[in-house]
Motif scaffolding. Structure first.
Motif, PDB file in Angstrom:
ATOM      1  N   HIS A 175       0.844  -1.196   0.000  1.00 25.07           N
ATOM      2  CA  HIS A 175       0.000   0.000   0.000  1.00 25.07           C
ATOM      3  C   HIS A 175       0.876   1.241   0.000  1.00 25.07           C
ATOM      4  CE1 HIS A 175       0.529   0.566   4.356  1.00 25.07           C
ATOM      5  NE2 HIS A 175       0.457  -0.750   4.418  1.00 25.07           N
ATOM      6  N   TRP A 189      -8.729  -2.534  -3.707  1.00 25.02           N
ATOM      7  CA  TRP A 189      -9.103  -2.204  -2.319  1.00 25.02           C
ATOM      8  C   TRP A 189      -9.291  -3.489  -1.524  1.00 25.02           C
ATOM      9  CZ3 TRP A 189      -9.147   2.664  -0.359  1.00 25.02           C
ATOM     10  CH2 TRP A 189      -9.102   3.714  -1.271  1.00 25.02           C
ATOM     11  N   ALA A 215      -8.474  -4.146   5.981  1.00 27.58           N
ATOM     12  CA  ALA A 215      -7.469  -4.530   6.981  1.00 27.58           C
ATOM     13  C   ALA A 215      -7.893  -3.907   8.299  1.00 27.58           C
ATOM     14  CB  ALA A 215      -6.099  -4.021   6.559  1.00 27.58           C
ATOM     15  N   ARG A 223     -10.733  -1.521   8.216  1.00 23.11           N
ATOM     16  CA  ARG A 223     -10.571  -0.299   7.433  1.00 23.11           C
ATOM     17  C   ARG A 223     -10.197  -0.661   6.002  1.00 23.11           C
ATOM     18  NH1 ARG A 223      -6.214   3.089   9.850  1.00 23.11           N
ATOM     19  NH2 ARG A 223      -5.281   1.072  10.256  1.00 23.11           N
ATOM     20  N   ARG A 224     -10.658   0.168   5.059  1.00 23.45           N
ATOM     21  CA  ARG A 224     -10.367  -0.115   3.654  1.00 23.45           C
ATOM     22  C   ARG A 224      -9.026   0.506   3.287  1.00 23.45           C
ATOM     23  NH1 ARG A 224     -14.908   1.290  -0.294  1.00 23.45           N
ATOM     24  NH2 ARG A 224     -13.813  -0.210  -1.565  1.00 23.45           N
ATOM     25  N   ARG A 225      -8.223  -0.288   2.594  1.00 23.83           N
ATOM     26  CA  ARG A 225      -6.936   0.242   2.149  1.00 23.83           C
ATOM     27  C   ARG A 225      -6.707  -0.139   0.693  1.00 23.83           C
ATOM     28  NH1 ARG A 225      -2.096  -3.522   4.522  1.00 23.83           N
ATOM     29  NH2 ARG A 225      -2.704  -5.415   3.475  1.00 23.83           N
ATOM     30  N   LYS A 226      -5.904   0.663   0.035  1.00 19.50           N
ATOM     31  CA  LYS A 226      -5.639   0.416  -1.371  1.00 19.50           C
ATOM     32  C   LYS A 226      -4.240  -0.179  -1.503  1.00 19.50           C
ATOM     33  CE  LYS A 226      -6.202   2.473  -5.892  1.00 19.50           C
ATOM     34  NZ  LYS A 226      -6.369   3.699  -6.666  1.00 19.50           N
TER      35      LYS A 226
END
Lengths: 117, 261
Positions: free
Chosen positions: A30, A70, A73, A76-79
């Motif tokens: 990320h 996406w 984790a 929470r959303r992470r890219k």
């Protein structure tokens, strides 16, 4: 190498893009992890500050050299970004180009001075 | 790893967002990515023993885009339509958009009329059918304009503006249909009161006229209502996500190891 006007700003941008691509060879990461890895791998020589990393990531994604996805984790959303096959090809091609530019530059810098007429 | 309990970066995200001229979903995606990275980097610094406030400052310094990066992000995420029309003078572009909309409405009105003619529904129609068709074309113009603004132009400064008018226009079309049918019925009743022998000739005609008027009005109003529902649900969805990332609506956060900044 094609002989055309050499653009220093474009070259600097290309270097930043190649740094991002090269760190993604280790696997998907990320945003800030990419920045940290570039900094660590270069012993602090290259650092992305003031959010300069995001335009690079988004440009590479638009060009299809990296793929963003996406995931969740800790709720929470992470890219997360990963290197694409096109990105790998681009990286190897551009690495050769940079090598040649640096080699020419070094040849120029280390050229012995001409004797005064 | 430590995690900030509150959305401590929400004020920063709001500030970053204020400089964006992008569609809401793009803004939300950029801000969500930035928020995750800010929180992770902050947590990492804190775990390394750096005081929370200093960790916050360092995370902001490293990740929050400066003006140049923001301009580049705006350029990268600009909708295709905006990229293609970037060189057009804004006044001329607006005139072209309005002319295109007018043409689309005229085309729809033409198609509507042609369809009704083909199925022979315009033979001696109710005088209220024409206002219903024009109302339907206006309704379609409003739907097209809103869909164009939201999904093609990506202009999300006032996403809910005009949505209520679509619903009102659909209601007016429906009211014209029902009102026209009622008026036609009273008119027929008045005629039959004076000349009951005409019932056999006039009632089938009245039935035909009223059925046409009502079915066209209901179809157009239903189409408008459905378009309003889809558009308003989409706007509500993207606004909810956008407000959530800006910390304006507090979402449920998973319980875990929390720490205040």
């Amino acid at each position: 190498m094609a002989e055309k006007d050499f653009d220093v700003q474009a070259f600097a941008r290309d270097i930043n893009e190649l740094l991002v691509l090269s760190t993604l060879r280790d696997g998907p990461k990320h945003g800030y992890q990419i920045g940290l890895d570039v900094e660590t791998d270069s012993n602090g020589l290259f650092r992305f500050r003031h959010g300069t990393l995001y335009p690079i990531l988004h440009r590479l994604e638009e060009e299809g050299l990296i793929g963003g996805s996406w995931s969740k984790a800790g709720g929470r959303r992470r890219k997360v970004y990963g290197l694409t096959a096109a990105g790998e090809r681009h990286l190897s091609g551009e690495a050769s180009r940079v090598e040649e530019i640096v080699s020419r530059l070094m040849g120029l810098l280390r050229k012995p001075g001409r004797a005064p007429a | 790893m430590s995690t900030p309990k509150e959305r401590v970066f929400a004020p920063v995200l709001r500030e970053v967002e204020s400089g964006m001229a992008l569609p809401l979903p793009d803004r939300t995606r950029i801000l969500r990515e930035l928020e995750y990275d800010l929180e992770e980097l902050w947590s990492r610094f804190v775990d390394e023993g750096i005081p929370a406030e200093e960790a916050r400052r360092r995370a902001l310094d490293a990740l929050v885009p400066d003006a140049r990066s923001m301009t580049e992000l705006d350029r990268l995420h600009a909708p295709l339509y905006r990229r293609l029309t970037n060189s057009f003078p804004s006044g001329r572009l607006r005139s072209m958009e309005r002319a295109s909309l007018g043409l689309a409405v005229a085309a729809v009105l033409g198609v509507q009329t042609a369809t009704l003619l083909r199925v022979d529904l315009l033979r001696d129609p109710s005088p209220f059918l024409w206002p219903v068709l024009v109302g339907g074309a206006c309704l379609l113009a409003m739907v097209l304009a809103k869909a164009f603004q939201l999904w093609i132009k990506g202009d999300h400064d006032q996403p809910t503006r005009g949505l209520g008018a679509i619903l009102v226009a659909a209601g007016i079309v429906l009211a014209l249909g029902f009102g026209g049918t009622t008026f036609d019925t009273f008119r027929l009743a008045g005629v039959l009161e004076q000349a009951p022998e005409l019932a056999e000739a006039l009632v089938p005609l009245w039935l035909f006229r009223s059925a046409t008027l009502l079915s066209v009005a209901i179809l157009l109003a239903l189409g408008g209502g459905l378009a309003w529902f889809i558009l308003s649900q989409w706007v509500a969805h993207v606004r909810r996500a956008h407000r959530e990332v800006l910390g304006l609506d507090r979402p449920a956060r998973p319980k875990g190891k929390h720490e205040h900044v």
